[in-house]
Design a protein around this motif. Structure first.
Motif, PDB file in Angstrom:
ATOM      1  N   TYR A   1       0.681  -1.143  -0.012  1.00  0.00           N
ATOM      2  CA  TYR A   1      -0.095  -0.084  -0.096  1.00  0.00           C
ATOM      3  C   TYR A   1       0.852   1.154   0.014  1.00  0.00           C
ATOM      4  O   TYR A   1       0.525   2.110  -0.936  1.00  0.00           O
TER       5      TYR A   1
ATOM      6  N   GLN B   1      -4.730   0.354  -4.336  1.00  0.00           N
ATOM      7  CA  GLN B   1      -5.537   1.282  -3.281  1.00  0.00           C
ATOM      8  C   GLN B   1      -4.620   2.441  -2.690  1.00  0.00           C
ATOM      9  O   GLN B   1      -5.119   3.428  -2.541  1.00  0.00           O
TER      10      GLN B   1
ATOM     11  N   GLU C   1      -9.400  -0.303   3.924  1.00  0.00           N
ATOM     12  CA  GLU C   1      -9.994  -1.437   3.513  1.00  0.00           C
ATOM     13  C   GLU C   1     -10.215  -2.439   4.427  1.00  0.00           C
ATOM     14  O   GLU C   1      -9.059  -2.998   4.472  1.00  0.00           O
TER      15      GLU C   1
ATOM     16  N   LYS D   1      -5.829  11.327  -2.949  1.00  0.00           N
ATOM     17  CA  LYS D   1      -7.119  12.223  -2.463  1.00  0.00           C
ATOM     18  C   LYS D   1      -6.218  13.048  -1.214  1.00  0.00           C
ATOM     19  O   LYS D   1      -7.079  13.999  -1.061  1.00  0.00           O
ATOM     20  N   TYR D   2      -5.224  12.681  -1.003  1.00  0.00           N
ATOM     21  CA  TYR D   2      -4.766  13.479   0.194  1.00  0.00           C
ATOM     22  C   TYR D   2      -3.509  14.567  -0.446  1.00  0.00           C
ATOM     23  O   TYR D   2      -2.840  15.215   0.354  1.00  0.00           O
TER      24      TYR D   2
ATOM     25  N   LEU E   1      -4.626   2.851   5.221  1.00  0.00           N
ATOM     26  CA  LEU E   1      -5.364   1.687   4.666  1.00  0.00           C
ATOM     27  C   LEU E   1      -6.744   1.541   5.220  1.00  0.00           C
ATOM     28  O   LEU E   1      -6.670   1.103   6.243  1.00  0.00           O
TER      29      LEU E   1
ATOM     30  N   ASP F   1      -5.782   6.261  -2.618  1.00  0.00           N
ATOM     31  CA  ASP F   1      -5.790   6.952  -1.307  1.00  0.00           C
ATOM     32  C   ASP F   1      -4.742   8.257  -1.498  1.00  0.00           C
ATOM     33  O   ASP F   1      -4.963   9.231  -0.798  1.00  0.00           O
TER      34      ASP F   1
ATOM     35  N   ILE G   1      -2.259   9.036   5.999  1.00  0.00           N
ATOM     36  CA  ILE G   1      -2.921   8.305   4.962  1.00  0.00           C
ATOM     37  C   ILE G   1      -2.980   6.926   5.499  1.00  0.00           C
ATOM     38  O   ILE G   1      -1.969   6.249   5.662  1.00  0.00           O
TER      39      ILE G   1
ATOM     40  N   VAL H   1       0.988   4.976  -2.622  1.00  0.00           N
ATOM     41  CA  VAL H   1       1.102   6.302  -2.046  1.00  0.00           C
ATOM     42  C   VAL H   1       2.332   6.849  -2.648  1.00  0.00           C
ATOM     43  O   VAL H   1       2.412   8.203  -2.945  1.00  0.00           O
TER      44      VAL H   1
END
Length: 304
Positions: A18, A276, A253, A283-284, A251, A280, A249, A22
């Motif tokens: 993940y 994912q 899910e 979004k940040y 995870l 994510d 940020i 990012v």
């Protein structure tokens, strides 16, 4: 003087893919180049090493081709049983799995010379073991004789028999030959992997003490921090870092957040987690840009 920007990568085993997703989002927004200080625990330490080396494409390839055999090197079942008995006696420093595969992976993908001589400060968290028999005898006496509570009791014995203290290794100050062992120690999950000895001291997974290592950055004056973790909720103690600006940020899910996910080093699932993380992360981006005053020049001037 340029204000330092920090990146904190928490532990989470196989869920760590993940964080690479990012990173992709940060790269596309040209934010990763502004990060000059990194701290990581467990798999976050390995990802932190890859980040400090600066090769995102290589990091993505590592995770896209990951397999359980690379990390969870099986041991003979007879040796596993021996390990269980020695845990009961408080004399075992071994794990159910060999760390040979993880050791080989670290040495294959990480160049200690770049970490030591690079431009980024890098801190790796491990938990140092100090012998201190606390509730060891009590836990051992009351462990029930079935495999589930037995495993839980053995883990408790391990942690109660030893007091652990967090150690934040400043990688740029370490001997080059020790850096791979420090990364290995940070990922030495009790019962799963063996303890790691570094210059006469025993270490286990840094997540036992500090799974989200903001502390070493904060202690060195870093006040703008991006945190990437793989936990069910934000466990960051903001009260512990009162004047820090933190973008977290996480995870979210739930299907990827259980302990089984920690030991899931399946390549297809790693690719899903990278995707994912990328979504994510995007979004940040605006929140991070605001924190770093990238697109809010008027706001920045009013703060100075």
């Amino acid at each position: 003087m340029k204000e330092k920007v920090g990146l904190v990568l928490g532990g989470g085993g196989g869920k760590g893919a993940y964080q690479i997703g990012v990173w992709r989002a940060l790269r596309e927004a040209a934010i990763d180049t502004r990060i000059d200080t990194v701290a990581g625990t467990s798999i976050g330490a390995l990802n932190g090493a890859l980040f400090c080396m600066g090769n995102l494409e290589r990091a993505e390839k590592v995770w896209a081709s990951i397999s359980p055999a690379q990390v969870l090197t099986e041991k003979d079942i007879h040796k596993c049983c021996q390990s269980l008995r020695r845990y009961e006696q408080g004399t075992c420093s071994e794990g159910w799995f060999s760390n040979a595969g993880l050791d080989a992976l670290i040495k294959r993908v990480v160049d200690p010379r770049i970490l030591k001589n690079g431009t980024r400060d890098f801190y790796v968290t491990a938990a140092k073991l100090q012998k201190r028999p606390c509730f060891y005898n009590y836990v051992k006496k009351h462990s029930e004789d079935n495999i589930f509570t037995r495993v839980a009791s053995l883990l408790a014995i391990k942690l109660f028999k030893y007091q652990t203290t967090p150690v934040y290794f400043d990688i740029r100050r370490q001997k080059t030959a020790l850096i791979a062992d420090i990364l290995l120690a940070s990922s030495a999950i009790p019962l799963i992997f063996p303890d790691i000895s570094i210059e006469g001291e025993e270490y286990i997974d840094g997540g036992i003490e500090d799974n989200v290592p903001i502390a070493p950055l904060y202690q060195r004056g870093v006040r703008k921090i991006i945190v990437v973790t793989m936990e069910e909720r934000d466990k960051t103690c903001t009260l512990c870092f009162p004047d820090a600006q933190i973008v977290h940020i996480n995870l979210a899910e739930s299907a990827l957040q259980n302990f089984a996910g920690t030991l899931d080093f399946n390549a297809e699932n790693a690719k899903k987690r990278m995707e994912q993380g990328y979504l994510d992360g995007k979004k940040y981006v605006a929140s991070i840009e605001e924190m770093l005053c990238i697109r809010a020049a008027d706001t920045c001037r009013s703060q100075t």
